[in-house]
Design an enzyme around this catalytic site. Sequence first.
Site, mmCIF file in Angstrom:
data_model
loop_
_atom_site.group_PDB
_atom_site.id
_atom_site.type_symbol
_atom_site.label_atom_id
_atom_site.label_comp_id
_atom_site.label_asym_id
_atom_site.label_seq_id
_atom_site.Cartn_x
_atom_site.Cartn_y
_atom_site.Cartn_z
ATOM 1 N N HIS A 286 0.776 -1.228 -0.094
ATOM 2 C CA HIS A 286 0.080 -0.059 -0.043
ATOM 3 C C HIS A 286 0.809 1.350 -0.036
ATOM 4 O O HIS A 286 2.070 1.118 0.711
ATOM 5 C CB HIS A 286 -1.079 0.035 1.156
ATOM 6 C CG HIS A 286 -2.126 0.898 1.012
ATOM 7 N ND1 HIS A 286 -2.063 2.284 1.310
ATOM 8 C CD2 HIS A 286 -3.384 0.595 0.714
ATOM 9 C CE1 HIS A 286 -3.215 2.885 1.131
ATOM 10 N NE2 HIS A 286 -3.938 2.028 0.715
ATOM 11 N N ASP A 334 -7.641 -4.244 -0.965
ATOM 12 C CA ASP A 334 -8.187 -4.945 -2.252
ATOM 13 C C ASP A 334 -8.187 -6.327 -2.230
ATOM 14 O O ASP A 334 -8.987 -7.161 -2.559
ATOM 15 C CB ASP A 334 -7.413 -4.169 -3.199
ATOM 16 C CG ASP A 334 -7.553 -2.759 -3.400
ATOM 17 O OD1 ASP A 334 -8.725 -2.254 -3.330
ATOM 18 O OD2 ASP A 334 -6.522 -2.244 -3.657
#
Length: 389
Positions: A286, A334
């Site tokens: 991330h 995700d």
Amino acid sequence: MTKPIYLSAREAAAELGVQPATLYAYVSRGLISSVAGPGKKRRYDASDVRRLKGRKASEDHAGNRPLTGDPVLETELTLISPDGPVYRGRRATDLAENSTLETVATLLWGSEADPFAEPAPDGPPALPAGLGPLDRLMMALAAWPLQDKAAFTQAPKLLQVKGAALLRYGTAALLNTQPVSVPVHSQIAGAFGVSASAKNLIRAALVLSADHELNTSAFAARCAASTRAPLHAALLSGLGAFTGPRHGAASDRTAAWLSDIGPETDIEEALSARLSRGDTLPGFGHSVYLERDPRADCLLEMLFRNAQDHPFVARLPQLISLAGDLYGLSPNIDFALAAIQKTYGLPRESGKIIFCAGRITGWIAHALEQYAANEQIRPRAAYVGIRPE
């Protein structure tokens, strides 16, 4: 007095670990001073460079990578912390245990009365067949003024009620159903036809997806709101940014490679093959969280708790461990959304639908906060091109 030490552009950029264009941007923002050097070249104050380098290192050590750019506005909505997003002082991971998206909406919107007390609005007009969920939502939002004669209102007492209506309306467009007055997670679970366990995961995912400070789509929504564009148009601006594969569509890319992981798949071989081809691993790593995405950890822990006997869930710890060994990355939200989609056999693009429905809440919150501000958002660019003689 100690004589100042000056560095060349190459030396300064190398010490900071950035490209020359970034160095010039630091100078334009007053973070580093420069003086004329030999020829047309500039020299950069070494003490400024090292001071900025120390600040960047301390930010990295704090647990988050520094977000790109300097703060451009103030907000009371969401703080990004090493523990994940904090909504007006409440940790999103705590809210995910029991709260609904509607509860989070009233928190983020600063509601004193329940904006969801009104009946659900009518659904959008008939849309062309074959559209994907995000395209349906775009067309539905553009058609919002056809059913709401006050769609262009800026009256504060009306905007929260409009927001609640648009959340229900937008969710229905994503699902290709009609708006209803039940909680959003129930609306989604009903459309997907899933179990109570999956419904609970959908609820938590919506809460954790609601907002993430000034991400690209939230900033786009705020920019539109700062021009006093109507609420549905601000949502369209946020949605446009959301559609990209580096934002809202990232869960689709994750679901695509996860679909190849079956009961008999050699996970180490599959991930090693991706690595040897130079393929990235969507759903891992991330840009904000240096170590772990707390939102993913929260959802995956709930998934392990609720579906521990599922064959895919049983193999998740091995998959996550091998991804860390081979790529050095941890799962992000995700991946968690794609894992929920695969575990419960949810329809294609379900992760993206859940993420988008949750994020509508955040876009509305940012638009409402921006409407209350006087200024129009107009950040400056750091020009690094050719200058006239």
